[in-house]
Motif scaffolding. Sequence first.
Motif: not given
Length: 378
Positions: A100-103, A271, A281, A283-284, A299, A344, A348, A352
Amino acid sequence: MIPIIKPLMDEAEANAAARVILSGWVTQGPEVAAFEKDFAAYTGAAHATAVSNCTTGLHLALLVAGVKAGDEVITVSHSYIATANSILYCGAKPVFVDVDADTMNMDPALIEAAITPKTKAILVVHQIGMPADMARIMPIARQHGLKVIEDAACAVGAELLWDGEWQKVGRVWGDVAVFSFHPRKIVSTGDGGMITTPHADWDAQFRLLRQHGMSVPDTVRHKANTVIFEEHPIMGYNYRMTDIQAAVGREQLKRLPGVVARRREIADRYRERLADAQWLGMPAEPAWARSNWQSFSVRLPDQADQREVMQAMLDKGISTRRGIMCAHREKVYSGSPLHAPLQNSEISQDKRIILPLYVQMTDADIDAVTDGLKKATK
Ligand SMILES: *Cc1c(COP(=O)(O)O)cnc(C)c1O
């Protein structure tokens, strides 16, 4: 200079090591047994077995899961290369699915299409301390009769919401979890690893396999007042942890709750301080996960050059690392079956960067990192 990480060790660890050295028992003895007990208590695991490192632990986990030559194991390419290598150790083939691109964790939606009659297991990674989506992965695994191995190398102290309660990684939602105690992780014994499992029979196998397949451990023979001859019913390995390492690990474990709490504060400040840099971006962290923030990965914008950003920060005395590397881009894996594009995963790795994160960081250090990052990317 702000390094990427600083180990947290002092006289407590040094004295623990000295105590063991002077005790007369220096490998896989009482300290290892005590560390295993402490670790099981911390994670909530039924069983914990100490090993020489996470990679050897993953090897044993796959062997006991029944992974053999010719089998396939579904995993991610986007991980430290030891994840995929442990599958090769068994003569099996890693089948990579994208993240997953975010996690940056295994995308559960891609698993089913990767399953073949040869698939034996899923090796899922809780990458850089972020728990993977076990609630979606486990039903797929069970429906297809697959064993689930959790690479928890970086994830000690991370938590997942499960059955309405926060549970620690290592409690084990699959069949087995494996941790690393390398200095780049949050608990360190120099080198070292731990295997946790809910299955008593698996745990018994781990204990046999880590010590040459020997039927009677040294500790039992040492204490016996009748002569005991050991046997070797199966081929094992030397994947032992020393008591010196275990004693250090027990001290590290005492620090862990405070360490995880501070790491979460630092992540929150990152954050906050980066909230106005919409081009970056963050991190989720899904609502059902609590990371231990082993790493804080940002990101970069598409047009940013990763190496240039890292160099600009280094010029300001701030050390960073590039994103987690992809195994499928390494020569060892050029012939691996790639089930799908790993877009992804590649983005990453290339777009990143990992920021410094250690408990001794001051707020001024954090602000220096965020200011440096904004200037280097704007
Ligand atoms: C560090 C790491 C490993 C290897 O751990 P060692 O203790 O060095 O063998 C395996 N998997 C992941 C995801 C890691 O980050």
